[in-house]
Structure formats: structure tokens, C-alpha cells
Design a protein around this motif. Structure first.
Motif, mmCIF file in Angstrom:
data_model
loop_
_atom_site.group_PDB
_atom_site.id
_atom_site.type_symbol
_atom_site.label_atom_id
_atom_site.label_comp_id
_atom_site.label_asym_id
_atom_site.label_seq_id
_atom_site.Cartn_x
_atom_site.Cartn_y
_atom_site.Cartn_z
ATOM 1 N N ALA A 1 0.844 -1.188 0.000
ATOM 2 C CA ALA A 1 0.000 0.000 0.000
ATOM 3 C C ALA A 1 0.871 1.225 0.000
ATOM 4 O O ALA A 1 1.873 1.298 0.711
ATOM 5 N N GLY A 2 0.491 2.198 -0.822
ATOM 6 C CA GLY A 2 1.180 3.470 -0.806
ATOM 7 C C GLY A 2 0.644 4.346 0.309
ATOM 8 O O GLY A 2 -0.195 3.941 1.114
ATOM 9 N N ILE A 3 1.131 5.562 0.346
ATOM 10 C CA ILE A 3 0.768 6.508 1.397
ATOM 11 C C ILE A 3 -0.372 7.387 0.906
ATOM 12 O O ILE A 3 -0.316 7.942 -0.193
ATOM 13 N N ALA A 4 -1.401 7.506 1.705
ATOM 14 C CA ALA A 4 -2.551 8.332 1.337
ATOM 15 C C ALA A 4 -2.610 9.556 2.232
ATOM 16 O O ALA A 4 -2.211 9.522 3.391
ATOM 17 N N GLY A 5 -3.141 10.648 1.682
ATOM 18 C CA GLY A 5 -3.353 11.846 2.477
ATOM 19 C C GLY A 5 -4.444 11.625 3.510
ATOM 20 O O GLY A 5 -5.229 10.675 3.431
ATOM 21 N N ILE A 6 -4.506 12.517 4.493
ATOM 22 C CA ILE A 6 -5.481 12.344 5.570
ATOM 23 C C ILE A 6 -6.376 13.567 5.714
ATOM 24 O O ILE A 6 -6.962 13.793 6.762
ATOM 25 N N ASP A 7 -6.509 14.354 4.642
ATOM 26 C CA ASP A 7 -7.358 15.550 4.703
ATOM 27 C C ASP A 7 -8.780 15.210 5.129
ATOM 28 O O ASP A 7 -9.341 15.845 6.021
ATOM 29 N N GLU A 8 -9.373 14.201 4.472
ATOM 30 C CA GLU A 8 -10.767 13.862 4.782
ATOM 31 C C GLU A 8 -10.911 13.373 6.212
ATOM 32 O O GLU A 8 -11.882 13.708 6.904
ATOM 33 N N LEU A 9 -9.953 12.604 6.676
ATOM 34 C CA LEU A 9 -9.969 12.120 8.048
ATOM 35 C C LEU A 9 -10.012 13.296 9.030
ATOM 36 O O LEU A 9 -10.821 13.325 9.959
ATOM 37 N N ILE A 10 -9.142 14.262 8.821
ATOM 38 C CA ILE A 10 -9.061 15.401 9.731
ATOM 39 C C ILE A 10 -10.326 16.245 9.662
ATOM 40 O O ILE A 10 -10.836 16.720 10.686
ATOM 41 N N GLU A 11 -10.859 16.425 8.467
ATOM 42 C CA GLU A 11 -12.111 17.188 8.331
ATOM 43 C C GLU A 11 -13.243 16.530 9.114
ATOM 44 O O GLU A 11 -14.027 17.201 9.797
ATOM 45 N N ARG A 12 -13.323 15.218 9.057
ATOM 46 C CA ARG A 12 -14.366 14.500 9.804
ATOM 47 C C ARG A 12 -14.135 14.616 11.312
ATOM 48 O O ARG A 12 -15.083 14.774 12.087
ATOM 49 N N LEU A 13 -12.878 14.534 11.730
ATOM 50 C CA LEU A 13 -12.557 14.688 13.144
ATOM 51 C C LEU A 13 -12.922 16.084 13.630
ATOM 52 O O LEU A 13 -13.507 16.250 14.707
ATOM 53 N N GLU A 14 -12.601 17.083 12.841
ATOM 54 C CA GLU A 14 -12.914 18.471 13.219
ATOM 55 C C GLU A 14 -14.425 18.713 13.286
ATOM 56 O O GLU A 14 -14.884 19.541 14.095
ATOM 57 N N ARG A 15 -15.185 18.000 12.467
ATOM 58 C CA ARG A 15 -16.653 18.124 12.517
ATOM 59 C C ARG A 15 -17.246 17.406 13.718
ATOM 60 O O ARG A 15 -18.444 17.527 13.987
#
Length: 346
Positions: free
Chosen positions: A290-304
Motif C-alpha cells: 500500500a502506498g501513502i494516502a493523504g489524511i485531509d478527509e480524516l481530519i475534516e471529519r474529526l474536526e466536525r
């Protein structure tokens, strides 16, 4: 590699019961079978300490088995009973705490050799007490809470799921009755550890034999399923999914952890291929990396506020400094998950 979203949400403190975490990153429980005859040695302590030194807020250990003959058929899976194993875990806890981390054991029974219908009520009672004894030992050793493994087709989950629970007594039948075994385990553990010691329950809709399985087909069924577990004493739900970004039910973008938090108000941990560009099962079933994926969506959900904590498995398994690298923006230093990297696992 860059990431446009601030990662600060991942590094905020979080408290539950008498436990305060320095970050929202949780190390997922991952079976390694590095504990000969069930005894974790200094290498296991060093393994967990490295993650604690690198900004992991909470470590959930690999599954630790209770004192029951059917609990495991794997000799190198660690025990949470017996003097040698308990002394080994005391050393693990000391190392993690010295590094500033927090750690809880995942307590499990790997499942019935036949069907859960084969257990007598007397044997069920004995297993419940085995869980409670391990929970009490965890508190005595200085662990910061416990996690009960109720996911992925192991024993507690075998009672949950209608396809593996054919019982017609009080431990089987409708969804509410199928929670009875888990309720008794949770209640016994709560009695063993007291009111302020966090109890986490990991559960999943999917099973290793059926990725499309659902214990609850609707939010209403999920709420019905969770209610007795909360009443029994669960503080936090660790909601296991294969991909954290997938909606759990039609008509909403919420994932499983999001739905559980919405329905219960309880803190939740999300998990499922965080930081990887391939979901975890294919890494082994198909021999892929597996390659490395960004975590923008993860953080946005956490912030919500969709969920409170984020469990990271394979990315942390392969890279002890994953959390520190994320915090410091060292994206180019992240280690991809490959078979070759697994050979040098540390």
C-alpha cells in the motif's frame, strides 16, 4: 507529498473517565505472535515504547487471551493471566508510561471451536469470569483501561451475529438476546475495575468470513444493539471498518463511528485503512502493498466531531514514527507498507 489540512486536530488532548490522552491517535490492536508461550518479553515492551515516544496518544495492545482452554490455538499470542505473562505486561506498561504514553490491553477469546451453541451455561459463566479476572489484572498492572474484542468473528462477536449464534436460550434469539453474553462480560469487567476505569468495546459489522455482513441494517437497529452495551458499562466504542471513509448506511455520509456517536453520545474511535491508499485486507489476501494516502478527509471529519479518536494500524505497524512525522509535516519520510518493509519490522 503535501497535505493542505492542518493536522493539529489530531494532536489535541482527549479525556474519558480517569484517562487523559495527549493526542487523538490510537494504535490499533495488531496480532504479532511475538510472545513465546504467551509471555511478552523486552522486545514487546520496546515495540510499544517506540510508538509511545512518537506521539501516539493511546496504544491498544495486540489481543491478549483470557484463561480458558478454547481462548486461543496460537502459542505465541500473549496471555493476560499467569505470573510470567503478567510480569511481562507490567514491564510493557512501565516502558510505555516512562515514554509518556497510555496503554490498554485488548482482551479477547478467539472463539468457539465449533459453535457458540456448544457451550453450556456453566461454561459461559466461567468464560465471563475469565474476562473479569484479566480485567482486574490489567488494572493491577497499571494499564490505563481495557478494550474488549467484540469484532471480526471472535467469541463475543460470534454471540452477536445471528449466523453464528443458533442458541435458543437467553444467549440467543433476537438481536437484544444476542447481546446477553457481551453484557455479562462487560458487567463483570466493570465490577472488577470500578467506575472510572475506561472500558472500550471494539465491534464490527463485517466478519472475516463475510465482509458485507451487518449486525444492524439500519440506524434504528444499531441503536437497539448498542443500548444494552452502554447500560452494562461501555465508555468508548471502537468501530471497526475496512475503510473509514465509507458511509455505513444509505442517505448519510457518516461512517460507523459517526453513527455510533450520533446515536449514543459516547466517544468513538474510527479505524480502517488510515494513511494507506489500499484497504488492509488486500494487503494480505492479494499480496499487495500500500502506498501513502493523504489524511485531509480524516481530519475534516474529526474536526466536525463525527468521531473522537483515530486508530491507525498498518501505517503505525510499519513506521513507529508515523504520528510524529504527520505532526511535523515530514510527509516525504513516511514509510510505505510493503512486504519488504514487513521483513524488517521493528
Amino acid at each position: 507529498m503535501t497535505n493542505s489540512t492542518s493536522v493539529q486536530a489530531l494532536f489535541q488532548p482527549f479525556s474519558v473517565g480517569n484517562l487523559t490522552l495527549s493526542s487523538r491517535i490510537v494504535m490499533s490492536p495488531m496480532t504479532r505472535q511475538f510472545s513465546p508461550e504467551g509471555v511478552p518479553g523486552p522486545n514487546v515492551a520496546a515495540y510499544y515504547r517506540r510508538r509511545a515516544e512518537n506521539n501516539v496518544g493511546l496504544i491498544v495492545t495486540e489481543g491478549t487471551i483470557v484463561d480458558h482452554p478454547d481462548a486461543s490455538n496460537q502459542p505465541n499470542v500473549p496471555h493476560l493471566y499467569g505470573e510470567a505473562a503478567l510480569n511481562g505486561w507490567a514491564n510493557v506498561v512501565a516502558e510505555v508510561h516512562e515514554a509518556g504514553g497510555r496503554i490498554i490491553p485488548q482482551i479477547w477469546h478467539m472463539g468457539a471451536r465449533g459453535q457458540v451453541g456448544d457451550y453450556t451455561e456453566a461454561e459461559i459463566a466461567a468464560i465471563v469470569q475469565a474476562f473479569a479476572r484479566s480485567a482486574a489484572e490489567a488494572k493491577r498492572l497499571g494499564f490505563d483501561g481495557i478494550e474488549l474484542h467484540g469484532a471480526h468473528g471472535y467469541l463475543i462477536d460470534q454471540f452477536f451475529w445471528e449466523k453464528t449464534n443458533p442458541r435458543t436460550d437467553r444467549y440467543g434469539g433476537d438481536m437484544l438476546k444476542r447481546t446477553r453474553f457481551a453484557v455479562e462480560v462487560i458487567e463483570a469487567c466493570r465490577e472488577a475495575v470500578g467506575p472510572d476505569f475506561p472500558i472500550v468495546l471494539r465491534f464490527s459489522q463485517w466478519k472475516s468470513a463475510d465482509y458485507g455482513a451487518k449486525l444492524a441494517a439500519t440506524p434504528a437497529e444499531l441503536e437497539q444493539f448498542l443500548k444494552p452495551l452502554i447500560e452494562a458499562g461501555v465508555d468508548v466504542f471502537h468501530c471497526s471498518t475496512r475503510r473509514f471513509w465509507e458511509p455505513e448506511f444509505e442517505g448519510s455520509e457518516l461512517n460507523l463511528a459517526g453513527w455510533v456517536k450520533k446515536l449514543t453520545g459516547k466517544p468513538t474511535i474510527t479505524v480502517g485503512s488510515v494513511g494507506l491508499d489500499t484497504e488492509f485486507t488486500s494487503l494480505f489476501a492479494e499480496g499487495k502493498g500500500a502506498g501513502i494516502a493523504g489524511i485531509d478527509e480524516l481530519i475534516e471529519r474529526l474536526e466536525r466531531g463525527e468521531f473522537d479518536l483515530v486508530a491507525v494500524g498498518r501505517a503505525l505497524l510499519i513506521d513507529p514514527a508515523w504520528a510524529s512525522k504527520i505532526r511535523d509535516g515530514r510527509w516525504d519520510e513516511l514509510v510505505p507498507f510493503t512486504r519488504e518493509a514487513l521483513q524488517t519490522l521493528h
